[in-house]
Design an enzyme around this catalytic site. Structure first.
Site, PDB file in Angstrom:
ATOM      1  CB  ALA A   1       1.451   1.312   8.699  1.00 59.05           C
ATOM      2  CB  ALA A   2       1.399   5.119  12.685  1.00 56.29           C
ATOM      3  N   PRO A   3       4.558   4.516  13.323  1.00 59.54           N
ATOM      4  CG  PRO A   3       6.563   5.297  14.227  1.00 59.54           C
ATOM      5  CD  PRO A   3       5.474   4.304  14.463  1.00 59.54           C
TER       6      PRO A   3
ATOM      7  CE  LYS B   1       8.275  -3.753  12.754  1.00 59.90           C
ATOM      8  NZ  LYS B   1       8.016  -2.590  13.659  1.00 59.90           N
TER       9      LYS B   1
ATOM     10  NE  ARG C   1       0.411   5.150  16.603  1.00 56.79           N
ATOM     11  CZ  ARG C   1       1.669   5.060  17.038  1.00 56.79           C
ATOM     12  NH1 ARG C   1       2.135   5.959  17.875  1.00 56.79           N
ATOM     13  NH2 ARG C   1       2.458   4.071  16.648  1.00 56.79           N
TER      14      ARG C   1
ATOM     15  CG  ASP D   1       4.910  -4.123  13.934  1.00 61.07           C
ATOM     16  OD1 ASP D   1       5.377  -5.063  14.604  1.00 61.07           O
ATOM     17  OD2 ASP D   1       5.287  -2.941  14.068  1.00 61.07           O
TER      18      ASP D   1
ATOM     19  CB  CYS E   1       8.000  -4.603  20.023  1.00 63.23           C
ATOM     20  SG  CYS E   1       6.750  -3.457  20.611  1.00 63.23           S
TER      21      CYS E   1
HETATM   22  C1  LIG Z   1       3.555  -1.655  17.064  1.00 63.52           C
HETATM   23  S1  LIG Z   1       2.727  -0.267  16.470  1.00 63.52           S
HETATM   24  C2  LIG Z   1       3.152  -0.248  14.787  1.00 63.52           C
HETATM   25  C3  LIG Z   1       4.550   0.182  14.466  1.00 63.52           C
HETATM   26  C4  LIG Z   1       4.796   0.259  12.972  1.00 63.52           C
HETATM   27  N1  LIG Z   1       4.517  -0.997  12.321  1.00 63.52           N
HETATM   28  C5  LIG Z   1       6.184   0.717  12.609  1.00 63.52           C
HETATM   29  O1  LIG Z   1       7.001  -0.081  12.158  1.00 63.52           O
HETATM   30  O2  LIG Z   1       6.464   1.916  12.724  1.00 63.52           O
HETATM   31  C6  LIG Z   1       1.071  -0.800  16.436  1.00 63.52           C
HETATM   32  C7  LIG Z   1       0.088   0.158  15.794  1.00 63.52           C
HETATM   33  O3  LIG Z   1      -1.208  -0.445  15.859  1.00 63.52           O
HETATM   34  C8  LIG Z   1      -2.176   0.557  16.043  1.00 63.52           C
HETATM   35  N2  LIG Z   1      -3.401  -0.030  16.653  1.00 63.52           N
HETATM   36  C9  LIG Z   1      -3.880   0.131  17.901  1.00 63.52           C
HETATM   37  N3  LIG Z   1      -5.031  -0.545  18.064  1.00 63.52           N
HETATM   38  C10 LIG Z   1      -5.293  -1.146  16.900  1.00 63.52           C
HETATM   39  C11 LIG Z   1      -6.346  -1.992  16.426  1.00 63.52           C
HETATM   40  N4  LIG Z   1      -7.340  -2.351  17.220  1.00 63.52           N
HETATM   41  N5  LIG Z   1      -6.297  -2.395  15.139  1.00 63.52           N
HETATM   42  C12 LIG Z   1      -5.293  -2.043  14.342  1.00 63.52           C
HETATM   43  N6  LIG Z   1      -4.258  -1.267  14.728  1.00 63.52           N
HETATM   44  C13 LIG Z   1      -4.254  -0.822  15.997  1.00 63.52           C
HETATM   45  C14 LIG Z   1      -1.497   1.574  16.935  1.00 63.52           C
HETATM   46  O4  LIG Z   1      -2.074   2.849  16.781  1.00 63.52           O
HETATM   47  C15 LIG Z   1      -0.032   1.507  16.476  1.00 63.52           C
HETATM   48  O5  LIG Z   1       0.246   2.537  15.575  1.00 63.52           O
END
Ligand SMILES: C[S@@+](CC[C@H](N)C(=O)[O-])C[C@H]1O[C@@H](n2cnc3c(N)ncnc32)[C@H](O)[C@@H]1O
Length: 435
Positions: A111-113, A116, A138, A177, A230
């Protein structure tokens, strides 16, 4: 001009054919600025009136606006007051693509930041959201955005996807996401270009598959997984989705909303898997697929938020005529969402109201962003005082003694405590970046 990796350019040529030149030219244009209006605080119309002729509605996202102007929006009082969230326009597509029941129990897994999650939470008028981020720093940024928007129906957690294993058939909607190779970020983020390789694309696809596998049982019958990235690579998009559908035959692809269909391209594999490109969608790029699980939707297993009565908290709430159910976690009072979150690392559950300290209660910033509008004791700022408040300065005021909401242009910026004509500034130190 972005220096694209050769293998990436070759892949995009194969993917886009005649459209490749237009795609390439998009790297010479400036990315669109956009935002989502926090309609819990201000209507889209009223927001547009503040910036005459600078905003244009984004056709697929009801709260989305393109913004044309030089203002540093992130530094404005309206931003501090949670009136809007700056978001790349195509990042609005995944939530806008789905029909989300207003009483749904939802999980935003990555979810970060938080852009969505903020869109999702606003659609859940009678529902709630677990907004999860695996990376702790994050997750803190995520919470700070949820707090700034004054959201009440969100719990922020800091867990790996596998930690949700015990939440079987719990969620009506799960947004994944997924972390990806970020090809859609190349125009804005040089690091994404540098880190890209074909091996990393394959690694991301593997990780995305594992992430989906680890939460598939958390979805209720009749529930929806929104899968988005993305990036443009087929491995991470169609490849992951097709593999998923092969493994889980009780899922089918669902058609996204007409508005999203209009501004996206259909994928070669299915008209329901949608692709947005920078040369077509006015944003950076996105992929979305809606995965519907078969079965009748069943009622949510909600818990009653256990109420507790810490004397100081109740006395504080009574003094400002607010009736809120809350629970105590040590000296910490929070409203909670109606889900049992035991076993998860919880950053905040619902609105973190504040802490009890010896014989008194100290309300938090989240209390003011969520409930400040309900307080009778309001300190209305003029422009000069707004800047001082956001810098953390003490102000002169003639309000009644006690806690008050500090208001700018009808929106709560934060809180303060009045004592004999002076306002003690409670705007959090970490947010005082107003120049
Ligand atoms: C595309 S970003 C999310 C953006 C967010 N949905 C938004 O709208 O602001 C993907 C996120 O997945 C996290 N992430 C990285 N590795 C992951 C894993 N193995 N499992 C779940 N989340 C992970 C990252 O830290 C990052 O914050």
């Amino acid at each position: 001009m972005v220096n694209l990796p050769i293998e990436f350019a070759e892949r995009m040529k194969r993917l886009l054919g005649e459209e490749y030149e237009a795609f390439l030219q998009s790297y010479d244009s400036t990315p669109s600025r956009a935002l989502t209006v926090n309609t819990n605080k201000i209507s889209v119309e009223n927001f547009r009136d503040i910036f005459p002729q600078k905003t244009t509605p984004i056709p697929y996202a009801e709260e989305g606006l393109y913004f044309e102007g030089e203002e540093r929006l992130g530094r404005t009082p309206l931003h501090h007051a949670g009136a809007f969230y700056l978001q790349e326009p195509s990042a609005m597509i995944p939530v806008a693509a789905a029909q989300i029941p207003s009483d749904a129990v939802a999980l935003d897994l990555c979810a970060a930041p938080g852009g969505k999650s903020i869109m999702l939470a606003k659609r859940l008028k009678n529902g709630c959201l677990v907004s999860n981020e695996i990376n702790l720093s994050r997750a803190k940024i995520l919470y700070s955005n949820i707090e700034r928007m004054g959201l009440k129906n969100v719990a922020v957690t800091n867990n790996a996807p596998k930690d949700f294993a015990k939440y079987k058939q719990t969620f009506d909607v799960i947004l994944v996401d997924a972390p990806c190779s970020g090809e859609g970020m190349f125009r804005k983020d040089e690091d994404a270009v540098r880190m890209w390789s074909e091996a990393s694309v394959r690694g991301c696809a593997q990780r995305q598959t594992e992430i989906l596998d680890s939460i598939v049982d958390c979805l209720k019958p009749g529930g929806l997984i929104i899968y988005s990235t993305c990036t443009f690579s087929q491995e991470e998009n169609e490849g992951v989705v097709t593999g998923f559908l092969g493994k889980y035959p009780d899922f089918v692809l669902e058609k996204p909303t007409d508005e999203v269909i209009k501004i996206t391209a259909e994928s070669k594999d299915s008209p329901y898997m949608r692709r947005a490109y920078p040369h077509t969608c006015g944003g950076e790029g996105q992929f979305v697929a809606l995965l519907r699980k078969s079965g009748e939707r069943m009622p949510s297993r909600l818990i009653d938020v256990k109420t507790a009565s810490a004397k100081t908290v109740s006395a504080f709430l009574k003094s400002i005529d607010l009736e809120i159910k809350y629970k105590m976690d040590g000296d910490r009072a929070e409203t909670g969402i109606p889900l049992d979150l035991r076993g998860l690392r919880v950053v905040a559950n619902g609105v973190y109201l504040g802490n009890t300290e010896k014989n008194f209660f100290k309300p938090s910033h989240h209390f003011f962003t969520a409930y400040g509008g309900n307080m009778k004791n309001k300190f209305l700022l003029n422009i000069g005082d707004t800047e001082k408040y956001l810098r953390g300065e003490e102000l002169i005021c003639d309000n009644n003694n006690g806690y008050c909401a500090v208001i700018c242009e009808g929106l709560t910026l934060g809180g303060g405590k009045v004592s004999e004509g002076r306002l003690k500034n409670l705007y959090p130190k970490g947010l005082r970046n107003f120049k």
